[in-house]
Structures are given as C-alpha cells and as structure tokens.
Motif scaffolding. Structure first.
Motif, PDB file in Angstrom:
ATOM      1  N   UNK A 104     -26.861 -47.723   7.818  1.00  0.00           N
ATOM      2  CA  UNK A 104     -27.393 -46.667   6.954  1.00  0.00           C
ATOM      3  C   UNK A 104     -26.278 -45.834   6.341  1.00  0.00           C
ATOM      4  N   UNK A 105     -25.275 -45.490   7.157  1.00  0.00           N
ATOM      5  CA  UNK A 105     -24.152 -44.690   6.650  1.00  0.00           C
ATOM      6  C   UNK A 105     -23.360 -45.463   5.604  1.00  0.00           C
ATOM      7  N   UNK A 106     -23.158 -46.757   5.835  1.00  0.00           N
ATOM      8  CA  UNK A 106     -22.395 -47.578   4.885  1.00  0.00           C
ATOM      9  C   UNK A 106     -23.124 -47.691   3.551  1.00  0.00           C
ATOM     10  N   UNK A 107     -24.429 -47.920   3.601  1.00  0.00           N
ATOM     11  CA  UNK A 107     -25.205 -48.051   2.360  1.00  0.00           C
ATOM     12  C   UNK A 107     -25.249 -46.714   1.630  1.00  0.00           C
ATOM     13  N   UNK A 108     -25.404 -45.627   2.371  1.00  0.00           N
ATOM     14  CA  UNK A 108     -25.445 -44.297   1.745  1.00  0.00           C
ATOM     15  C   UNK A 108     -24.112 -43.987   1.063  1.00  0.00           C
ATOM     16  N   UNK A 109     -23.006 -44.256   1.750  1.00  0.00           N
ATOM     17  CA  UNK A 109     -21.682 -43.996   1.173  1.00  0.00           C
ATOM     18  C   UNK A 109     -21.449 -44.879  -0.053  1.00  0.00           C
ATOM     19  N   UNK A 110     -21.876 -46.140   0.014  1.00  0.00           N
ATOM     20  CA  UNK A 110     -21.706 -47.062  -1.116  1.00  0.00           C
ATOM     21  C   UNK A 110     -22.498 -46.568  -2.322  1.00  0.00           C
ATOM     22  N   UNK A 111     -23.709 -46.091  -2.090  1.00  0.00           N
ATOM     23  CA  UNK A 111     -24.536 -45.599  -3.194  1.00  0.00           C
ATOM     24  C   UNK A 111     -23.984 -44.307  -3.793  1.00  0.00           C
ATOM     25  N   UNK A 112     -23.221 -43.558  -3.007  1.00  0.00           N
ATOM     26  CA  UNK A 112     -22.644 -42.310  -3.510  1.00  0.00           C
ATOM     27  C   UNK A 112     -21.410 -42.543  -4.376  1.00  0.00           C
ATOM     28  N   UNK A 113     -20.837 -43.745  -4.298  1.00  0.00           N
ATOM     29  CA  UNK A 113     -19.736 -44.071  -5.203  1.00  0.00           C
ATOM     30  C   UNK A 113     -20.289 -44.165  -6.622  1.00  0.00           C
ATOM     31  N   UNK A 114     -19.454 -43.862  -7.589  1.00  0.00           N
ATOM     32  CA  UNK A 114     -19.902 -44.024  -8.972  1.00  0.00           C
ATOM     33  C   UNK A 114     -20.035 -45.518  -9.271  1.00  0.00           C
ATOM     34  N   UNK A 115     -20.846 -45.846 -10.241  1.00  0.00           N
ATOM     35  CA  UNK A 115     -21.037 -47.258 -10.581  1.00  0.00           C
ATOM     36  C   UNK A 115     -19.723 -47.881 -11.049  1.00  0.00           C
ATOM     37  N   UNK A 116     -18.878 -47.091 -11.699  1.00  0.00           N
ATOM     38  CA  UNK A 116     -17.585 -47.604 -12.145  1.00  0.00           C
ATOM     39  C   UNK A 116     -16.690 -47.936 -10.945  1.00  0.00           C
ATOM     40  N   UNK A 117     -16.700 -47.092  -9.906  1.00  0.00           N
ATOM     41  CA  UNK A 117     -15.897 -47.374  -8.711  1.00  0.00           C
ATOM     42  C   UNK A 117     -16.398 -48.640  -8.011  1.00  0.00           C
ATOM     43  N   UNK A 118     -17.711 -48.797  -7.910  1.00  0.00           N
ATOM     44  CA  UNK A 118     -18.264 -50.000  -7.283  1.00  0.00           C
ATOM     45  C   UNK A 118     -17.888 -51.244  -8.078  1.00  0.00           C
ATOM     46  N   UNK A 119     -18.067 -51.193  -9.398  1.00  0.00           N
ATOM     47  CA  UNK A 119     -17.725 -52.352 -10.239  1.00  0.00           C
ATOM     48  C   UNK A 119     -16.242 -52.686 -10.140  1.00  0.00           C
ATOM     49  N   UNK A 120     -15.399 -51.648 -10.180  1.00  0.00           N
ATOM     50  CA  UNK A 120     -13.950 -51.880 -10.113  1.00  0.00           C
ATOM     51  C   UNK A 120     -13.554 -52.509  -8.777  1.00  0.00           C
ATOM     52  N   UNK A 121     -14.118 -52.017  -7.682  1.00  0.00           N
ATOM     53  CA  UNK A 121     -13.796 -52.572  -6.363  1.00  0.00           C
ATOM     54  C   UNK A 121     -14.215 -54.038  -6.276  1.00  0.00           C
ATOM     55  N   UNK A 122     -15.399 -54.354  -6.794  1.00  0.00           N
ATOM     56  CA  UNK A 122     -15.887 -55.739  -6.745  1.00  0.00           C
ATOM     57  C   UNK A 122     -15.102 -56.620  -7.706  1.00  0.00           C
TER      58      UNK A 122
END
Length: 131
Positions: A14-32
C-alpha cells in the motif's frame, strides 16, 4: 521460466503504490523510460519509489507465478468459444474487457522487471527473468 518474486507485506504494498501515485506523471514516465534504456532515474528518491512499486507488482502471489501470456490467451479462447456457442452477446464484451485488463497487467509486470534489472547493484549478475 519464472519471474523473481518478492516478499512484500500488505502495508509495504500500500505504501509503495501510494508513493508511486504521488510522483508526477513525468517522473514516472522518465523513470520507466530510463529503465528501458538500462539506466536508473537520476533522482535517488524517485528511483527508490519506483523500485518499491516494482517489488509490489512482482510480489509473491499465485497470479505472478503464471506466465504473463496466460490470462490474455485464456480470454481470447473464451471469446472464440463463446461466440462459437452462440453466447457472444455476453462473452465477447466481457472477454474484451478481461483481455484488456490482462494485457495491462502483463505490461505492468514487464515494466517492473525492467526497473528491477536497473536497480541491481553494480557487478551483480542477477537478472529478473522475462516471461
């Protein structure tokens, strides 16, 4: 071949999913995007959050022990046999929705494996296996 699966508690997931969702979409896309090129995210905090999310996706669960193609293939079989039996009005739309969900899950597992391959320490030969 089997994926490397991780022991993750419900609270950690739950904590991992919550933290991931709190990242901006640009940060998530860049990391992936960087993981696809074999590079970790330059911000260690973002890289850590994405790694924890990947561990949650690849957690030890019965559905992660099946090959990724199993669910989409089963949905296609249900669609074909359902339409052949004349139950296409119900089976085809339901099968299409289930197929879409299966393909999204398969893609999520693939993405999580890419991130975990990048997260390995330098010099490590351990790799997350493809399905």
């Amino acid at each position: 071949m089997e994926d490397r699966l991780y022991d993750v508690t419900k609270d950690e997931r739950r904590a991992a999913v919550k933290a991931f969702r709190q990242l901006s979409s640009e940060e998530r896309r860049e990391a992936i995007r960087r993981a696809g090129r074999g590079q970790p995210h330059p911000n260690p905090a973002v890289a850590g959050i994405v790694e924890q999310w990947s561990r949650a996706v690849l957690r030890r669960a019965w559905w992660n022990k099946l090959p990724g193609w199993t669910q989409p293939a089963a949905c296609l079989a249900v669609i074909v046999f359902g339409s052949w039996l004349g139950a296409g009005v119900v089976v085809i739309p339901g099968g299409i929705v289930a197929l879409t969900i299966g393909l999204i899950d398969w893609n999520g597992r693939r993405t999580a494996r890419m991130v975990m391959n990048v997260a390995r320490p330098e010099g490590s030969t351990e790799r997350v296996l493809s399905v």
